[in-house]
Design a protein around this motif. Sequence first.
Motif, PDB file in Angstrom:
ATOM      1  N   CYS A  23       0.847  -1.174   0.000  1.00 43.95           N
ATOM      2  CA  CYS A  23       0.000   0.000   0.000  1.00 43.95           C
ATOM      3  C   CYS A  23       0.890   1.234   0.000  1.00 43.95           C
ATOM      4  N   GLN A  25       0.831   5.622  -0.704  1.00 45.95           N
ATOM      5  CA  GLN A  25       0.021   6.817  -0.928  1.00 45.95           C
ATOM      6  C   GLN A  25       0.926   8.026  -1.191  1.00 45.95           C
ATOM      7  N   CYS A  91      -6.740  -0.755   1.800  1.00 43.32           N
ATOM      8  CA  CYS A  91      -5.863   0.183   2.482  1.00 43.32           C
ATOM      9  C   CYS A  91      -6.486   1.569   2.373  1.00 43.32           C
ATOM     10  N   ALA A  92      -6.327   2.381   3.390  1.00 39.24           N
ATOM     11  CA  ALA A  92      -6.869   3.739   3.376  1.00 39.24           C
ATOM     12  C   ALA A  92      -5.888   4.689   4.045  1.00 39.24           C
ATOM     13  N   SER A  93      -6.076   5.974   3.796  1.00 39.75           N
ATOM     14  CA  SER A  93      -5.268   6.978   4.476  1.00 39.75           C
ATOM     15  C   SER A  93      -6.136   8.178   4.800  1.00 39.75           C
ATOM     16  N   SER A  94      -5.704   8.962   5.782  1.00 41.65           N
ATOM     17  CA  SER A  94      -6.377  10.214   6.098  1.00 41.65           C
ATOM     18  C   SER A  94      -5.339  11.232   6.535  1.00 41.65           C
ATOM     19  N   GLN A 103     -11.454   9.413   5.077  1.00 43.91           N
ATOM     20  CA  GLN A 103     -10.535   8.343   4.712  1.00 43.91           C
ATOM     21  C   GLN A 103     -10.631   8.091   3.212  1.00 43.91           C
ATOM     22  N   TYR A 104      -9.464   8.007   2.574  1.00 48.50           N
ATOM     23  CA  TYR A 104      -9.378   7.741   1.141  1.00 48.50           C
ATOM     24  C   TYR A 104      -8.887   6.316   0.959  1.00 48.50           C
ATOM     25  N   PHE A 105      -9.585   5.576   0.109  1.00 42.75           N
ATOM     26  CA  PHE A 105      -9.322   4.158  -0.033  1.00 42.75           C
ATOM     27  C   PHE A 105      -8.601   3.832  -1.337  1.00 42.75           C
TER      28      PHE A 105
ATOM     29  N   TYR B  36     -20.399   5.807   2.865  1.00 40.81           N
ATOM     30  CA  TYR B  36     -19.434   5.538   1.803  1.00 40.81           C
ATOM     31  C   TYR B  36     -20.105   4.698   0.725  1.00 40.81           C
ATOM     32  N   GLY B  43     -12.336   0.361  -4.279  1.00 41.29           N
ATOM     33  CA  GLY B  43     -12.315   0.836  -2.902  1.00 41.29           C
ATOM     34  C   GLY B  43     -13.547   1.658  -2.593  1.00 41.29           C
ATOM     35  N   GLN B  45     -15.552   5.229  -1.413  1.00 36.80           N
ATOM     36  CA  GLN B  45     -15.489   6.670  -1.637  1.00 36.80           C
ATOM     37  C   GLN B  45     -16.497   7.343  -0.719  1.00 36.80           C
TER      38      GLN B  45
END
Lengths: 114, 114
Positions: A23, A25, A91-94, A103-105, B36, B43, B45
């Motif tokens: 993962c 980003q 997987c995600a991030s913020s 959160q973006y996936f 979401y 993923g 959104q």
Amino acid sequence: DGGITQSPKYLFRKEGQNVTLSCEQNLNHDAMYWYRQDPGQGLRLIYYSQIVNDFQKGDIAEGYSVSREKKESFPLTVTSAQKNPTAFYLCASSMYGRVTDTQYFGPGTRLTVL
Amino acid sequence: AQSVTQLDSQVPVFEEAPVELRCNYSSSVSVYLFWYVQYPNQGLQLLLKYLSGSTLVKGINGFEAEFNKSQTSFHLRKPSVHISDTAEYFCAVSEGAGSYQLTFGKGTKLSVIP
């Protein structure tokens, strides 16, 4: 384009083997997450990292391990101790890891154990 | 502990008809609420989120949701659906300050029929 990439898209593993899911980003986000998705079960948190070199277990961490050596990378290792690893992994991030942050996936990795 | 219930696992609806996807949560404290969307093999959104203020929240793609504290609900609505809205929708909740974790519902699959 900014975003989250996961590789590979599909992964096959024999029983008893460890496997690592990637993962990455480029959003410059501090926080990263790993979720497991099973049909009809929603998403369950495996691990969470708010900063480099720090991470916390989620609800279903047993049989998984992670590292966070770089801000942009958060690989997940599925170990042979995970009894039922076949699933879709997201997987995600913020931005800062606050619960109010979006959160973006990533697109996910589908793992199948043969 | 918080939990999220999405009352319908599948919702079929004809194109251009209105739709409501139901979400109820249980929590003893103030919450933040999210919807979401997940298109097939992708993923998630963010559609919209409620953090505070007006209980009617507008999101992307013409969706809106209303926070009802007395009924502990956060139902998602769209007045006229399109084929492209066919996807799985997830409601999520967090218990606010001090929490980093989202609890997801099991999802509702929306199928738009031409």
